[in-house]
Design a protein around this motif. Structure first.
Motif, PDB file in Angstrom:
ATOM      1  N   MET A 697       0.823  -1.213   0.000  1.00  0.00           N
ATOM      2  CA  MET A 697       0.000   0.000   0.000  1.00  0.00           C
ATOM      3  C   MET A 697       0.859   1.266   0.000  1.00  0.00           C
ATOM      4  SD  MET A 697      -3.202   0.335   2.637  1.00  0.00           S
ATOM      5  CE  MET A 697      -2.462  -0.835   3.703  1.00  0.00           C
ATOM      6  N   THR A 698       2.058   1.176   0.578  1.00  0.00           N
ATOM      7  CA  THR A 698       2.859   2.390   0.801  1.00  0.00           C
ATOM      8  C   THR A 698       4.243   2.298   0.165  1.00  0.00           C
ATOM      9  OG1 THR A 698       3.775   1.515   2.855  1.00  0.00           O
ATOM     10  CG2 THR A 698       1.727   2.742   3.050  1.00  0.00           C
ATOM     11  N   GLN A 699       4.419   1.415  -0.743  1.00  0.00           N
ATOM     12  CA  GLN A 699       5.725   1.171  -1.384  1.00  0.00           C
ATOM     13  C   GLN A 699       6.825   0.976  -0.334  1.00  0.00           C
ATOM     14  OE1 GLN A 699       5.616   4.832  -3.443  1.00  0.00           O
ATOM     15  NE2 GLN A 699       3.610   4.194  -4.160  1.00  0.00           N
ATOM     16  N   GLY A 700       6.457   0.345   0.743  1.00  0.00           N
ATOM     17  CA  GLY A 700       7.438   0.019   1.779  1.00  0.00           C
ATOM     18  C   GLY A 700       7.865   1.216   2.622  1.00  0.00           C
ATOM     19  N   ARG A 701       7.113   2.334   2.529  1.00  0.00           N
ATOM     20  CA  ARG A 701       7.573   3.526   3.253  1.00  0.00           C
ATOM     21  C   ARG A 701       6.925   3.705   4.623  1.00  0.00           C
ATOM     22  NH1 ARG A 701       6.877   8.180  -0.676  1.00  0.00           N
ATOM     23  NH2 ARG A 701       7.796   9.378   1.026  1.00  0.00           N
ATOM     24  N   ALA A 702       5.981   2.851   4.955  1.00  0.00           N
ATOM     25  CA  ALA A 702       5.373   2.947   6.289  1.00  0.00           C
ATOM     26  C   ALA A 702       5.888   1.799   7.157  1.00  0.00           C
ATOM     27  CB  ALA A 702       3.863   2.857   6.164  1.00  0.00           C
ATOM     28  N   THR A 703       5.912   2.031   8.453  1.00  0.00           N
ATOM     29  CA  THR A 703       6.295   0.950   9.363  1.00  0.00           C
ATOM     30  C   THR A 703       5.146   0.731  10.348  1.00  0.00           C
ATOM     31  OG1 THR A 703       7.280   2.520  10.885  1.00  0.00           O
ATOM     32  CG2 THR A 703       8.772   1.452   9.320  1.00  0.00           C
ATOM     33  N   HIS A 704       5.098  -0.450  10.922  1.00  0.00           N
ATOM     34  CA  HIS A 704       4.036  -0.657  11.898  1.00  0.00           C
ATOM     35  C   HIS A 704       4.548  -1.491  13.055  1.00  0.00           C
ATOM     36  CE1 HIS A 704       3.810  -4.710  10.404  1.00  0.00           C
ATOM     37  NE2 HIS A 704       2.902  -4.997  11.307  1.00  0.00           N
ATOM     38  N   SER A 705       3.799  -1.414  14.125  1.00  0.00           N
ATOM     39  CA  SER A 705       4.155  -2.221  15.287  1.00  0.00           C
ATOM     40  C   SER A 705       2.853  -2.597  15.970  1.00  0.00           C
ATOM     41  CB  SER A 705       5.083  -1.389  16.148  1.00  0.00           C
ATOM     42  OG  SER A 705       4.847  -1.595  17.462  1.00  0.00           O
ATOM     43  N   MET A 706       2.782  -3.849  16.378  1.00  0.00           N
ATOM     44  CA  MET A 706       1.514  -4.354  16.868  1.00  0.00           C
ATOM     45  C   MET A 706       1.744  -5.147  18.144  1.00  0.00           C
ATOM     46  SD  MET A 706      -1.260  -6.195  14.508  1.00  0.00           S
ATOM     47  CE  MET A 706      -0.137  -7.272  13.716  1.00  0.00           C
ATOM     48  N   GLU A 707       0.881  -4.960  19.119  1.00  0.00           N
ATOM     49  CA  GLU A 707       1.012  -5.795  20.311  1.00  0.00           C
ATOM     50  C   GLU A 707      -0.361  -6.161  20.841  1.00  0.00           C
ATOM     51  OE1 GLU A 707       2.247  -3.977  24.086  1.00  0.00           O
ATOM     52  OE2 GLU A 707       2.425  -2.136  22.962  1.00  0.00           O
ATOM     53  N   PHE A 708      -0.397  -7.241  21.581  1.00  0.00           N
ATOM     54  CA  PHE A 708      -1.660  -7.713  22.147  1.00  0.00           C
ATOM     55  C   PHE A 708      -2.195  -6.682  23.130  1.00  0.00           C
ATOM     56  CE2 PHE A 708      -3.565  -9.996  25.798  1.00  0.00           C
ATOM     57  CZ  PHE A 708      -4.761 -10.314  25.175  1.00  0.00           C
ATOM     58  N   TYR A 709      -3.497  -6.411  23.042  1.00  0.00           N
ATOM     59  CA  TYR A 709      -4.092  -5.441  23.958  1.00  0.00           C
ATOM     60  C   TYR A 709      -4.959  -6.170  24.990  1.00  0.00           C
ATOM     61  CZ  TYR A 709      -6.902  -1.454  25.493  1.00  0.00           C
ATOM     62  OH  TYR A 709      -7.550  -0.517  26.255  1.00  0.00           O
ATOM     63  N   ARG A 710      -6.022  -6.839  24.502  1.00  0.00           N
ATOM     64  CA  ARG A 710      -6.853  -7.623  25.414  1.00  0.00           C
ATOM     65  C   ARG A 710      -7.763  -8.540  24.606  1.00  0.00           C
ATOM     66  NH1 ARG A 710     -12.007  -5.255  25.335  1.00  0.00           N
ATOM     67  NH2 ARG A 710     -11.986  -3.054  24.824  1.00  0.00           N
ATOM     68  N   TYR A 711      -8.433  -9.429  25.292  1.00  0.00           N
ATOM     69  CA  TYR A 711      -9.446 -10.237  24.621  1.00  0.00           C
ATOM     70  C   TYR A 711     -10.780  -9.492  24.665  1.00  0.00           C
ATOM     71  CZ  TYR A 711      -6.892 -14.496  23.635  1.00  0.00           C
ATOM     72  OH  TYR A 711      -6.043 -15.410  23.078  1.00  0.00           O
ATOM     73  N   GLN A 712     -11.549  -9.578  23.582  1.00  0.00           N
ATOM     74  CA  GLN A 712     -12.871  -8.954  23.583  1.00  0.00           C
ATOM     75  C   GLN A 712     -13.877  -9.883  22.896  1.00  0.00           C
ATOM     76  OE1 GLN A 712     -12.936  -5.353  21.231  1.00  0.00           O
ATOM     77  NE2 GLN A 712     -12.983  -6.508  19.320  1.00  0.00           N
ATOM     78  N   GLU A 713     -15.147  -9.627  23.156  1.00  0.00           N
ATOM     79  CA  GLU A 713     -16.192 -10.485  22.587  1.00  0.00           C
ATOM     80  C   GLU A 713     -16.199 -10.371  21.067  1.00  0.00           C
ATOM     81  OE1 GLU A 713     -20.105  -9.802  24.126  1.00  0.00           O
ATOM     82  OE2 GLU A 713     -20.993 -11.241  22.730  1.00  0.00           O
ATOM     83  N   MET A 714     -16.322 -11.503  20.428  1.00  0.00           N
ATOM     84  CA  MET A 714     -16.379 -11.509  18.975  1.00  0.00           C
ATOM     85  C   MET A 714     -17.809 -11.174  18.546  1.00  0.00           C
ATOM     86  SD  MET A 714     -15.135 -14.714  16.808  1.00  0.00           S
ATOM     87  CE  MET A 714     -14.623 -14.547  15.141  1.00  0.00           C
ATOM     88  N   PRO A 715     -18.004 -10.371  17.491  1.00  0.00           N
ATOM     89  CA  PRO A 715     -19.369 -10.077  17.052  1.00  0.00           C
ATOM     90  C   PRO A 715     -20.140 -11.379  16.790  1.00  0.00           C
ATOM     91  CG  PRO A 715     -17.775  -8.762  15.841  1.00  0.00           C
ATOM     92  CD  PRO A 715     -16.999  -9.713  16.683  1.00  0.00           C
ATOM     93  N   ALA A 716     -21.433 -11.393  17.184  1.00  0.00           N
ATOM     94  CA  ALA A 716     -22.225 -12.626  17.149  1.00  0.00           C
ATOM     95  C   ALA A 716     -22.207 -13.292  15.771  1.00  0.00           C
ATOM     96  CB  ALA A 716     -23.657 -12.312  17.582  1.00  0.00           C
ATOM     97  N   GLN A 717     -22.357 -12.459  14.732  1.00  0.00           N
ATOM     98  CA  GLN A 717     -22.416 -12.988  13.367  1.00  0.00           C
ATOM     99  C   GLN A 717     -21.138 -13.770  13.040  1.00  0.00           C
ATOM    100  OE1 GLN A 717     -24.688 -13.032  11.115  1.00  0.00           O
ATOM    101  NE2 GLN A 717     -23.411 -13.697   9.390  1.00  0.00           N
TER     102      GLN A 717
END
Ligand SMILES: Nc1nc2c(ncn2[C@@H]2O[C@H](COP(=O)(O)OP(=O)(O)OP(=O)(O)O)[C@@H](O)[C@H]2O)c(=O)[nH]1
Ligand SMILES: [Mg+2]
Length: 730
Positions: A697-717
């Motif tokens: 999407m960004t030609q490799g020019r964006a960076t990201h970082s992700m970490e676990f936050y918490r568990y939450q209810e999954m939408p019913a559908q």
């Protein structure tokens, strides 16, 4: 430049400063190399147990490699990008150019002994940071001078806050295009909500970055970039004088806010001497009120010797750290564990490593007392005796044998068979348990199928070693499908484990696609009943229990209470029922995922004189739990991730659109010039392979970082889609 003849460090305010230690003699000994790791007691106030912590790629390992070189511990500069860093010794680390496992080493600078743990920055290896911060006295937080405070730096900062670890900051990579010292300082203030004490200013920037001004001594230091060239001391360049005066003034004001002694000298209009300054900064830093800031370029060999001085000057010795609190195993009362060789022995096991050459190593932080090779100790967490075979000082994957370890030291022990991460070792006669280390739960899993029977055996053995080493790595064997499912903190975590299985342990196996580690919980309190009754010709089976299920708050885990009135069921039947319930909790509720945040109370049951057995009660427990869960309006929980994306402004719209389509919620967007930082939350299930799509999407020019936050209810559908998919698979 190895052990230098530079200024003595002023360890102002440290215990015993006024000289039980013969500094010159010690320095000379260290230079000759005669005081190695040897078993003698190194003066406690001259020890620094520190961790290097930061976001991925900030330069932690490079800083550590430079520290090793400047202190004379290594004779060649180790480079991460060339795969020659001593601290990144694992094959996986060298191939990938990242740190995966924290590595410990010891070196000496002037008359200080520094025990260092270089930690990984990638969030998938967060357990390594957690356990390191638990046992360290101080931290060096490294920042990339261009990116400033990144997501993971903020996370490790909060971890350090939790353990009250005093720290200093090193703004690294000042040689890079776009490095901006002032911006880093303001990010430290804004993002970390910390009070910076700027003790240095850079001379020049980017490719002209050539030195550092020390705002205490008001002197400049030029570094040629060659590690072996000594730093050249200069007067402050004329065009920098006004800026330095301004910063020095800010420093005095900042310090006065927290330190009365400096405030008084300042108000009386007297000159503040270097030792007054250092003593005040040390007091303030140790009390975690403000953070000393330094800068440099580790890669270009600029500034690290001054950082080493700062480690001695402003980070605590074990004696400065308040005595740790433990609990007396027998009385339940609090016990203080003072950092003293004369106190009863208390140590915390914080890491277990299966070394292919020396076998099982348990890393220990010794809080109180000493321990000798061959000593018998007591594992108060597991309530069993253990013997320490050999004691080692670690240097990444190499080691040096010692025969005694003192209070305040970090060592590895061999011969401990039943001691695991988080366990306390102490004296049998003086039992104390320290608080265990808390680790996050794994959120992603993958199925592994060994190719042959021999592979299955090797796999079992390898997984057992790996789970011992890594508390955020879990293994489940599903009896019904015959599949082994491994779970970890993220895609990279599992990828590294699978690579290690294949290359280190030579297991051949089929590996599935990574999947989300869903969980289940209940939403209402109900009663459940389990009857396991079989009437066959001879001896029958009879087990019967009644239980109550209640939902607990998020993070409540599983709790069990026995409320059986006297005599209704025997102890052994109650235990068997509990075992059955616990197994059912792990094996999963209505959708087959482990059930969390639930309390089970066993309140009634019945037995048969002849037919009842523990086995029958185990079955009855399990049936009662399943019965209860079905009635208690169960829901599926999914892991929610905290995602941060840093991008040039032009891609902002696309990235936000993409995040929304992934069920994400944007929390905020920060702007620094043309760089945007997007903070959001996204369900893990929707961000598999995010790195690849962000790159395209960004030609490799964006960076990201992700970490676990918490568990939450999954939408019913989605939950019902997931259930029907599972039903289709089985
Ligand atoms: N320009 C420049 N590059 C640097 C500097 N310090 C480190 N690097 C480079 O940055 C990259 C990452 O450095 P590392 O030392 O591995 O960073 P790290 O913080 O240990 O990374 P992880 O352990 O994987 O979290 C390597 O390619 C280094 O050569 C510096 O001062 N200037
Ligand atoms: Mg590293």
């Amino acid at each position: 430049m190895h052990i230098t003849d530079g200024d003595d460090l002023t360890i102002a305010g440290a215990v015993n400063t006024e000289e039980t230690v013969k500094k010159e003699a010690l320095t000379a000994e260290l230079k000759k190399g005669t005081t190695s790791m040897s078993p003698r007691s190194f003066p406690l106030d001259k020890i620094r147990n520190i961790g290097i912590i930061a976001h991925i790629d900030a330069g932690k390992t490079t800083v550590t490699e430079r520290i090793l070189y400047f202190t004379g511990k290594t004779y060649k500069l180790g480079e991460v990008h060339e795969g020659t860093a001593v601290m990144d010794w694992m094959e996986q680390e060298r191939q990938r150019g990242i740190t995966i496992t924290s590595a410990a080493t010891t070196c000496h600078w002037k008359y200080i002994r520094i025990n260092i743990i270089d930690t990984p920055g990638h969030v998938d290896f967060t357990a390594e940071v957690e356990r390191s911060l638990r046992v360290l006295d101080g931290g060096v937080v490294v920042f990339d001078g261009v990116a400033g405070v990144e997501a993971q730096s903020e996370t490790v900062w909060r971890q350090a806050d939790r353990y009250h670890v005093p720290r200093i900051c090193f703004i690294n990579k000042m040689d890079r295009v776009g490095a901006n010292f002032e911006r880093c300082i303001s990010m430290i203030k804004d993002r970390l909500r910390a009070k910076p004490l700027v003790l240095q200013l850079p001379i020049g920037k980017e490719d002209t970055f050539k030195g550092i001004i020390d705002l205490i001594g008001m002197r400049g230091w030029l570094f040629s970039g060659k590690a072996d060239d000594p730093a050249q001391e200069i007067d402050i360049p004329e065009n920098e004088e006004a800026r330095c005066e301004e910063y020095r003034h800010q420093l005095i004001e900042g310090l006065s806010e927290f330190d009365d002694q400096i405030m008084n000298i300042y108000l009386e209009g007297r000159d503040i001497s270097a030792s007054d300054f250092k003593a005040a900064i040390r007091r303030v830093a140790l009390a975690n009120k403000a953070i000393p800031i330094f800068c440099g370029s580790a890669l270009k060999n600029k500034g690290v010797p001054l950082l080493l001085d700062a480690i001695g000057d402003y980070l605590p010795s074990p004696a400065d750290t308040p005595p740790l609190k433990g609990i007396n195993n027998v009385t339940g009362f609090d016990v203080l564990c003072p950092t003293s060789d004369d106190a009863p022995f208390v140590a915390l096991a914080f890491k277990v490593v299966s070394d292919p050459f020396v076998g099982r190593l348990v890393y220990l932080r010794i809080y109180s007392g000493k321990v000798k090779t061959g000593a018998q100790v007591y594992n108060s967490t597991r309530m069993g005796k253990e013997r320490i075979g050999r004691l080692l000082i670690m240097h990444a994957n190499r080691h040096e044998e010692i025969d005694e370890a003192d209070a305040g030291s970090i060592v590895a022990a061999m011969g401990l068979k039943d001691t695991f991460t988080g366990d306390t070792l102490c004296e049998t006669a003086k039992q104390v348990v320290l608080e265990a280390i808390k680790f996050p739960t794994p959120v992603i899993s993958v199925a592994i199928e060994p190719k042959t029977r021999a592979d299955r055996d090797k796999l079992g053995e390898a997984l057992q070693k790996m789970t011992e080493e890594d508390p955020t790595f879990k293994v489940n064997y599903n009896e019904e499908t015959g599949q082994t499912v491994i779970s970890g903190m993220g895609e990279l975590h599992l990828e590294v484990i699978v690579s290690r299985l294949m290359s280190e342990y030579k297991v051949e196996a089929q590996v599935g696609q990574p999947r989300v580690a869903y969980k289940e919980t209940i939403t209402s309190a109900v009663k459940g009943e389990g009857k396991f009754i079989r009437q066959s010709g001879g001896h029958g089976q009879y087990g019967h229990v009644r239980i109550e299920l209640e939902p607990l708050d998020c993070g409540g885990g599983f709790q069990f209470e026995d409320k059986i009135k006297g005599g209704v069921l025997s102890k052994s039947y109650i235990q068997a029922a509990e075992e059955g319930i616990r197994e059912a909790v792990e094996n999963g509720g209505v959708a087959g995922y482990p059930v969390v945040d639930v309390k089970v109370t066993l309140y009634d049951g019945s037995y048969h004189e002849v037919d009842s057995s523990e086995m029958a009660f185990k079955m009855a427990g399990s049936m009662a739990f399943k019965d209860g869960v079905r009635k208690a309006k169960p829901i599926i929980l999914e892991p929610l991730m905290k995602l941060e994306v840093v991008t040039p402004g032009q891609f902002l719209g696309d990235i936000i659109g993409d995040i929304s389509s992934r069920r994400g919620n944007i929390d905020s967007i920060e702007t620094f010039g043309d760089t945007m930082t997007i903070h959001c939350h996204v369900p893990l299930a929707a961000v598999f392979g995010y790195a690849t799509s962000l790159r395209s999407m960004t030609q490799g020019r964006a960076t990201h970082s992700m970490e676990f936050y918490r568990y939450q209810e999954m939408p019913a559908q989605l939950a019902s889609e997931l259930k029907s998919k599972l039903a289709g698979e089985s």
